[in-house]
Design a protein around this motif. Structure first.
Motif, mmCIF file in Angstrom:
data_model
loop_
_atom_site.group_PDB
_atom_site.id
_atom_site.type_symbol
_atom_site.label_atom_id
_atom_site.label_comp_id
_atom_site.label_asym_id
_atom_site.label_seq_id
_atom_site.Cartn_x
_atom_site.Cartn_y
_atom_site.Cartn_z
ATOM 1 N N LEU A 10 0.853 -1.188 0.000
ATOM 2 C CA LEU A 10 0.000 0.000 0.000
ATOM 3 C C LEU A 10 0.888 1.237 0.000
ATOM 4 C CD1 LEU A 10 -2.635 -1.097 2.650
ATOM 5 C CD2 LEU A 10 -2.909 -1.033 0.167
ATOM 6 N N GLY A 11 0.478 2.268 -0.706
ATOM 7 C CA GLY A 11 1.317 3.450 -0.739
ATOM 8 C C GLY A 11 0.589 4.700 -1.165
ATOM 9 N N GLN A 12 1.293 5.797 -1.009
ATOM 10 C CA GLN A 12 0.813 7.091 -1.486
ATOM 11 C C GLN A 12 1.977 7.814 -2.145
ATOM 12 O OE1 GLN A 12 -1.014 9.694 1.417
ATOM 13 N NE2 GLN A 12 -0.861 11.460 0.057
ATOM 14 N N ARG A 13 1.794 8.173 -3.404
ATOM 15 C CA ARG A 13 2.812 8.964 -4.096
ATOM 16 C C ARG A 13 2.733 10.394 -3.582
ATOM 17 N NH1 ARG A 13 4.030 7.465 -10.177
ATOM 18 N NH2 ARG A 13 5.473 9.135 -9.710
ATOM 19 N N LEU A 14 3.789 10.832 -2.939
ATOM 20 C CA LEU A 14 3.855 12.195 -2.419
ATOM 21 C C LEU A 14 4.647 13.100 -3.355
ATOM 22 C CD1 LEU A 14 4.372 11.266 1.316
ATOM 23 C CD2 LEU A 14 2.311 12.213 0.279
ATOM 24 N N LEU A 15 5.404 12.518 -4.253
ATOM 25 C CA LEU A 15 6.160 13.254 -5.263
ATOM 26 C C LEU A 15 5.921 12.575 -6.607
ATOM 27 C CD1 LEU A 15 9.520 13.519 -3.316
ATOM 28 C CD2 LEU A 15 7.807 15.313 -3.571
ATOM 29 N N ALA A 31 7.341 7.820 -2.926
ATOM 30 C CA ALA A 31 6.099 7.312 -2.346
ATOM 31 C C ALA A 31 6.347 6.754 -0.953
ATOM 32 C CB ALA A 31 5.509 6.226 -3.228
ATOM 33 N N TRP A 32 5.357 6.967 -0.086
ATOM 34 C CA TRP A 32 5.314 6.330 1.232
ATOM 35 C C TRP A 32 4.777 4.932 0.999
ATOM 36 C CZ3 TRP A 32 6.946 8.119 5.846
ATOM 37 C CH2 TRP A 32 6.614 7.364 6.973
ATOM 38 N N CYS A 33 5.417 3.921 1.567
ATOM 39 C CA CYS A 33 5.039 2.531 1.338
ATOM 40 C C CYS A 33 4.784 1.818 2.654
ATOM 41 C CB CYS A 33 6.147 1.806 0.587
ATOM 42 S SG CYS A 33 6.575 2.563 -0.997
ATOM 43 N N TYR A 93 16.837 4.638 -11.170
ATOM 44 C CA TYR A 93 17.616 4.465 -9.953
ATOM 45 C C TYR A 93 16.621 4.542 -8.813
ATOM 46 C CZ TYR A 93 21.737 5.616 -12.751
ATOM 47 O OH TYR A 93 22.731 5.622 -13.694
ATOM 48 N N GLU A 94 16.910 3.875 -7.688
ATOM 49 C CA GLU A 94 15.949 3.908 -6.589
ATOM 50 C C GLU A 94 16.656 3.721 -5.256
ATOM 51 O OE1 GLU A 94 11.465 2.284 -6.026
ATOM 52 O OE2 GLU A 94 12.877 0.847 -6.858
ATOM 53 N N ILE A 95 16.133 4.406 -4.232
ATOM 54 C CA ILE A 95 16.550 4.127 -2.860
ATOM 55 C C ILE A 95 15.291 3.917 -2.026
ATOM 56 C CG2 ILE A 95 18.752 5.366 -2.945
ATOM 57 C CD1 ILE A 95 17.403 7.643 -1.355
ATOM 58 N N PHE A 96 15.418 3.074 -1.016
ATOM 59 C CA PHE A 96 14.377 2.868 -0.020
ATOM 60 C C PHE A 96 14.939 3.330 1.313
ATOM 61 C CE2 PHE A 96 12.824 -1.194 -2.362
ATOM 62 C CZ PHE A 96 12.137 -0.436 -3.278
ATOM 63 N N ILE A 97 14.141 4.066 2.076
ATOM 64 C CA ILE A 97 14.536 4.541 3.400
ATOM 65 C C ILE A 97 13.568 3.931 4.408
ATOM 66 C CG2 ILE A 97 14.901 6.562 4.859
ATOM 67 C CD1 ILE A 97 15.100 8.135 2.070
ATOM 68 N N ALA A 98 14.054 3.009 5.241
ATOM 69 C CA ALA A 98 13.200 2.338 6.223
ATOM 70 C C ALA A 98 12.820 3.310 7.325
ATOM 71 C CB ALA A 98 13.907 1.115 6.801
ATOM 72 N N VAL A 99 11.522 3.379 7.638
ATOM 73 C CA VAL A 99 11.017 4.327 8.623
ATOM 74 C C VAL A 99 10.604 3.637 9.917
ATOM 75 C CG1 VAL A 99 9.263 6.083 9.069
ATOM 76 C CG2 VAL A 99 10.296 5.914 6.801
ATOM 77 N N SER A 100 9.868 2.530 9.804
ATOM 78 C CA SER A 100 9.451 1.819 11.018
ATOM 79 C C SER A 100 9.271 0.334 10.737
ATOM 80 C CB SER A 100 8.153 2.408 11.580
ATOM 81 O OG SER A 100 7.071 2.123 10.735
ATOM 82 N N GLY A 101 9.598 -0.447 11.751
ATOM 83 C CA GLY A 101 9.446 -1.888 11.638
ATOM 84 C C GLY A 101 10.686 -2.564 11.099
ATOM 85 N N TYR A 157 8.274 2.297 4.746
ATOM 86 C CA TYR A 157 9.484 2.892 4.180
ATOM 87 C C TYR A 157 9.097 3.917 3.129
ATOM 88 C CZ TYR A 157 9.004 -0.321 0.162
ATOM 89 O OH TYR A 157 8.552 -1.015 -0.941
ATOM 90 N N TYR A 158 10.062 4.753 2.778
ATOM 91 C CA TYR A 158 9.852 5.746 1.731
ATOM 92 C C TYR A 158 10.737 5.365 0.559
ATOM 93 C CZ TYR A 158 8.420 10.081 -0.360
ATOM 94 O OH TYR A 158 7.838 10.987 -1.190
ATOM 95 N N GLY A 159 10.140 5.298 -0.635
ATOM 96 C CA GLY A 159 10.885 5.006 -1.849
ATOM 97 C C GLY A 159 11.068 6.264 -2.672
ATOM 98 N N VAL A 160 12.275 6.447 -3.190
ATOM 99 C CA VAL A 160 12.596 7.594 -4.052
ATOM 100 C C VAL A 160 13.235 7.038 -5.317
ATOM 101 C CG1 VAL A 160 13.947 9.720 -4.282
ATOM 102 C CG2 VAL A 160 13.007 9.078 -2.051
ATOM 103 N N TRP A 161 12.790 7.503 -6.484
ATOM 104 C CA TRP A 161 13.362 7.037 -7.740
ATOM 105 C C TRP A 161 13.565 8.201 -8.700
ATOM 106 C CZ3 TRP A 161 8.537 5.996 -5.881
ATOM 107 C CH2 TRP A 161 7.459 6.497 -6.598
ATOM 108 N N TRP A 162 14.508 8.014 -9.636
ATOM 109 C CA TRP A 162 14.842 9.056 -10.609
ATOM 110 C C TRP A 162 15.507 8.406 -11.810
ATOM 111 C CZ3 TRP A 162 17.346 7.912 -6.184
ATOM 112 C CH2 TRP A 162 18.720 7.623 -6.257
#
Length: 123
Positions: free
Chosen positions: A19-24, A36-38, A54-62, A101-106
């Motif tokens: 589940l997610g929400q694209r914030l950018l 996106a918040w995932c 390219y992509e990075i994932f930033i773990a937020v909780s859990g 987690y938050y995913g960022v791609w470019w």
């Protein structure tokens, strides 16, 4: 001026098995990336996939694990994962709690569009 884009947990949408929400992108923010918040529910895994960005994932909780090919690595709050273009990947949450987690791609096209908007100046 402070500009806040809010996460709406009631409107998370399914994508890639989570589940997610694209914030950018965000019209107010000229950025060379998207994000996106995932939320990966307990006992589930995202759909294995690869893409050209390219992509990075930033773990937020859990806690979860990132799977790339035959390799599985722990992925916990505070960790950052780097995924080069074309890398097949999946996030697996075998634990009892949701993982967020938050995913960022470019990619080059996003970067070029950013430069063009930047050079054009404020609208």
């Amino acid at each position: 001026m402070i500009d806040v884009r809010r996460l709406d947990r009631e409107r998370l949408e399914p994508a890639y098995g989570l589940l997610g929400q694209r914030l950018l992108p965000w019209p107010a923010l000229n950025a060379p990336f998207e994000g996106a918040w995932c939320v990966l529910r307990a006992g589930t895994g995202s759909t294995p996939h690869a893409h050209h960005e390219y992509e990075i994932f930033i773990a937020v909780s859990g806690a979860a694990e990132v799977v790339v090919g035959d390799e599985r690595r722990p992925f916990v709050a505070g960790d950052v994962v780097r995924l080069p273009p074309g890398t097949p990947h999946q996030v697996v949450n075998d634990g009892p709690d949701d993982f967020e987690y938050y995913g960022v791609w470019w990619d080059a096209e996003m970067a070029a569009s950013f430069v063009a908007r930047h050079e054009a100046g404020p609208r």
